[in-house]
Scaffold this motif. Sequence first.
Motif, PDB file in Angstrom:
ATOM      1  N   GLU A 147       9.350  17.176  13.008  1.00 52.48           N
ATOM      2  CA  GLU A 147       8.654  18.088  12.259  1.00 52.48           C
ATOM      3  C   GLU A 147       7.089  17.812  12.984  1.00 52.48           C
ATOM      4  N   PRO A 148       6.622  19.459  12.047  1.00 56.75           N
ATOM      5  CA  PRO A 148       5.699  20.138  13.537  1.00 56.75           C
ATOM      6  C   PRO A 148       4.561  19.912  12.299  1.00 56.75           C
ATOM      7  N   PHE A 149       4.094  18.966  12.304  1.00 57.77           N
ATOM      8  CA  PHE A 149       3.012  17.637  11.580  1.00 57.77           C
ATOM      9  C   PHE A 149       3.128  16.255  11.428  1.00 57.77           C
ATOM     10  N   THR A 150       1.553  15.790  11.339  1.00 57.62           N
ATOM     11  CA  THR A 150       2.187  14.573  11.082  1.00 57.62           C
ATOM     12  C   THR A 150       1.308  14.195   9.573  1.00 57.62           C
ATOM     13  N   VAL A 151       2.358  12.480   9.082  1.00 61.61           N
ATOM     14  CA  VAL A 151       1.866  12.778   7.755  1.00 61.61           C
ATOM     15  C   VAL A 151       1.472  11.330   7.912  1.00 61.61           C
ATOM     16  N   SER A 152       0.348  11.269   7.122  1.00 63.02           N
ATOM     17  CA  SER A 152      -0.671   9.908   6.787  1.00 63.02           C
ATOM     18  C   SER A 152      -1.210   9.213   5.501  1.00 63.02           C
ATOM     19  N   VAL A 153      -0.101   8.529   5.193  1.00 62.97           N
ATOM     20  CA  VAL A 153      -0.750   8.293   3.418  1.00 62.97           C
ATOM     21  C   VAL A 153      -1.166   6.840   3.596  1.00 62.97           C
ATOM     22  N   GLU A 154      -1.512   6.735   2.933  1.00 63.86           N
ATOM     23  CA  GLU A 154      -3.051   5.764   2.150  1.00 63.86           C
ATOM     24  C   GLU A 154      -2.510   5.363   0.556  1.00 63.86           C
ATOM     25  N   VAL A 155      -2.418   3.972   0.387  1.00 65.72           N
ATOM     26  CA  VAL A 155      -2.683   4.299  -1.001  1.00 65.72           C
ATOM     27  C   VAL A 155      -3.283   2.744  -1.107  1.00 65.72           C
ATOM     28  N   GLY A 156      -4.495   3.368  -2.504  1.00 68.18           N
ATOM     29  CA  GLY A 156      -5.849   2.422  -2.751  1.00 68.18           C
ATOM     30  C   GLY A 156      -6.003   3.097  -4.708  1.00 68.18           C
ATOM     31  N   ASP A 157      -6.945   2.463  -4.575  1.00 66.23           N
ATOM     32  CA  ASP A 157      -7.685   2.279  -6.418  1.00 66.23           C
ATOM     33  C   ASP A 157      -8.775   3.644  -6.367  1.00 66.23           C
ATOM     34  N   TRP A 158      -8.101   3.799  -8.166  1.00 65.39           N
ATOM     35  CA  TRP A 158      -9.024   4.872  -8.624  1.00 65.39           C
ATOM     36  C   TRP A 158      -9.984   4.344  -8.641  1.00 65.39           C
ATOM     37  N   TYR A 159     -11.321   4.969  -8.764  1.00 68.09           N
ATOM     38  CA  TYR A 159     -12.833   4.385  -9.199  1.00 68.09           C
ATOM     39  C   TYR A 159     -12.740   3.263  -8.486  1.00 68.09           C
ATOM     40  N   ALA A 160     -12.302   2.474  -7.961  1.00 65.80           N
ATOM     41  CA  ALA A 160     -11.899   1.244  -7.294  1.00 65.80           C
ATOM     42  C   ALA A 160     -11.793   0.569  -8.443  1.00 65.80           C
ATOM     43  N   LEU A 161     -11.487   0.260  -9.256  1.00 69.24           N
ATOM     44  CA  LEU A 161     -10.880  -0.216 -10.065  1.00 69.24           C
ATOM     45  C   LEU A 161     -10.151  -1.200 -10.272  1.00 69.24           C
ATOM     46  N   ASN A 162      -9.522  -1.762  -8.865  1.00 68.29           N
ATOM     47  CA  ASN A 162      -8.732  -3.125  -8.169  1.00 68.29           C
ATOM     48  C   ASN A 162      -7.772  -3.559  -8.592  1.00 68.29           C
ATOM     49  N   ARG A 163      -6.861  -2.977  -9.392  1.00 71.53           N
ATOM     50  CA  ARG A 163      -6.207  -3.927 -10.721  1.00 71.53           C
ATOM     51  C   ARG A 163      -4.453  -3.982  -9.995  1.00 71.53           C
ATOM     52  N   TRP A 164      -3.809  -5.170 -10.516  1.00 72.22           N
ATOM     53  CA  TRP A 164      -3.132  -5.755 -10.432  1.00 72.22           C
ATOM     54  C   TRP A 164      -2.137  -6.178 -11.173  1.00 72.22           C
ATOM     55  N   VAL A 165      -0.970  -6.520 -11.009  1.00 76.65           N
ATOM     56  CA  VAL A 165       0.149  -7.085 -11.965  1.00 76.65           C
ATOM     57  C   VAL A 165       0.546  -8.311 -10.462  1.00 76.65           C
ATOM     58  N   VAL A 166       0.003  -9.500 -10.712  1.00 71.39           N
ATOM     59  CA  VAL A 166       0.545 -10.982 -10.087  1.00 71.39           C
ATOM     60  C   VAL A 166       1.119 -11.706 -10.617  1.00 71.39           C
ATOM     61  N   GLU A 167       2.658 -11.891  -9.527  1.00 76.67           N
ATOM     62  CA  GLU A 167       3.495 -13.118 -10.015  1.00 76.67           C
ATOM     63  C   GLU A 167       2.999 -14.395 -10.677  1.00 76.67           C
ATOM     64  N   GLY A 168       3.554 -14.570 -12.135  1.00 78.48           N
ATOM     65  CA  GLY A 168       3.315 -15.785 -12.073  1.00 78.48           C
ATOM     66  C   GLY A 168       1.210 -15.485 -12.999  1.00 78.48           C
ATOM     67  N   SER A 169       0.976 -17.017 -13.204  1.00 77.79           N
ATOM     68  CA  SER A 169      -0.243 -16.684 -13.993  1.00 77.79           C
ATOM     69  C   SER A 169      -0.993 -16.616 -12.702  1.00 77.79           C
ATOM     70  N   ARG A 170      -2.733 -16.237 -13.394  1.00 85.71           N
ATOM     71  CA  ARG A 170      -3.812 -15.739 -12.440  1.00 85.71           C
ATOM     72  C   ARG A 170      -3.627 -16.191 -11.373  1.00 85.71           C
ATOM     73  N   PRO A 171      -4.035 -15.991 -10.276  1.00 81.75           N
ATOM     74  CA  PRO A 171      -4.941 -17.598  -8.866  1.00 81.75           C
ATOM     75  C   PRO A 171      -6.342 -17.217  -8.874  1.00 81.75           C
ATOM     76  N   ASP A 172      -6.015 -18.418  -8.550  1.00 78.72           N
ATOM     77  CA  ASP A 172      -7.641 -19.227  -8.203  1.00 78.72           C
ATOM     78  C   ASP A 172      -8.742 -18.043  -7.281  1.00 78.72           C
ATOM     79  N   GLN A 173      -8.181 -17.111  -6.761  1.00 80.83           N
ATOM     80  CA  GLN A 173      -9.585 -16.118  -5.906  1.00 80.83           C
ATOM     81  C   GLN A 173      -8.906 -14.796  -6.934  1.00 80.83           C
ATOM     82  N   PRO A 174     -10.134 -13.642  -6.872  1.00 82.32           N
ATOM     83  CA  PRO A 174      -9.445 -12.453  -7.193  1.00 82.32           C
ATOM     84  C   PRO A 174      -9.131 -11.600  -5.673  1.00 82.32           C
ATOM     85  N   PRO A 175      -8.779 -10.573  -6.132  1.00 85.13           N
ATOM     86  CA  PRO A 175      -7.722  -9.645  -5.105  1.00 85.13           C
ATOM     87  C   PRO A 175      -9.723  -9.477  -4.076  1.00 85.13           C
ATOM     88  N   PRO A 176      -9.713  -9.579  -2.673  1.00 81.90           N
ATOM     89  CA  PRO A 176     -10.708  -9.122  -1.717  1.00 81.90           C
ATOM     90  C   PRO A 176     -10.830  -7.790  -2.111  1.00 81.90           C
TER      91      PRO A 176
END
Length: 266
Positions: free
Chosen positions: A58-87
């Motif tokens: 490939e004559p180019f470099t691709v950099s990929v970053e996965v993040g939040d939109w509008y910093a919503l920081n929403r997740w689905v965790v396994e089981g019940s809610r954790p003791d602490q929020p996502p950092p």
Amino acid sequence: MPAALIVAVLVGLAMWFGWVGAVGTWLLAVLLAAVTTAVTGWIITGITRARAVLSPTEPFTVSVEVGDWYALNRWVVEGSRPDQPPPLPGRGLREWATTHAAVRADSLKISILVEGDGPQAVILRGVRVVELTTRPPAGGTHVGYGYFTADGTIEARWFSIDLDARSPRLDRSHWPTPSNEPSFPFSVTQGEPELFWLYVSAAQADYTWRLVLDWTVNGTQYTSVIDDGGEPFALAARGSRPSFYWDDIDARWRASQSTGGHAASP
């Protein structure tokens, strides 16, 4: 079949049937060895050239970053809610997600930076959704912890992908962009990169998928796979899962109200 084996078989047959004498047999062996070597070389060269056309460097470099939109920081965790929020990102978020088998929920932003490696222009024809898998949202807990963030300074091309659509694709109709805002194709060279922000949403199911970048150089068309560090991108819907958000003032989880089955809009 190796060249030596071909020669041995043919010479053996010649001697068995008495087609040639000792000197003729020797000459036949030399001739067959030369022909076999040439043919083998042609085949290997042809395969090598075919591979170069199908999967060039490939004559180019691709950099990929996965993040939040509008910093919503929403997740689905396994089981019940954790003791602490996502950092916050960069403060152990990846480790937190691994520990809780967490998948981003509702929406996410994929940043794709394409930088040319040389002066020759590479034409970026488009980005497509491929290898899409779907399953109903079930199990786990929906959690969220918003924060403030600021994006970079490189001008970005904004697109939406609605995974709930019948055929998910890049779309610009939701963005308040001028009518003359350019879309694909774009071109990149060294020092002239392109940054794409993809807002991806899901409200009806849990999804995994990859992206394919279609590009052209020297008039030949190619494709490159884009994913999350070798793994498919993943996004979960809230569905009927129990949902909580982190209250920073009281440092506790609080139950979230129903979203009405719709992901957050850009």
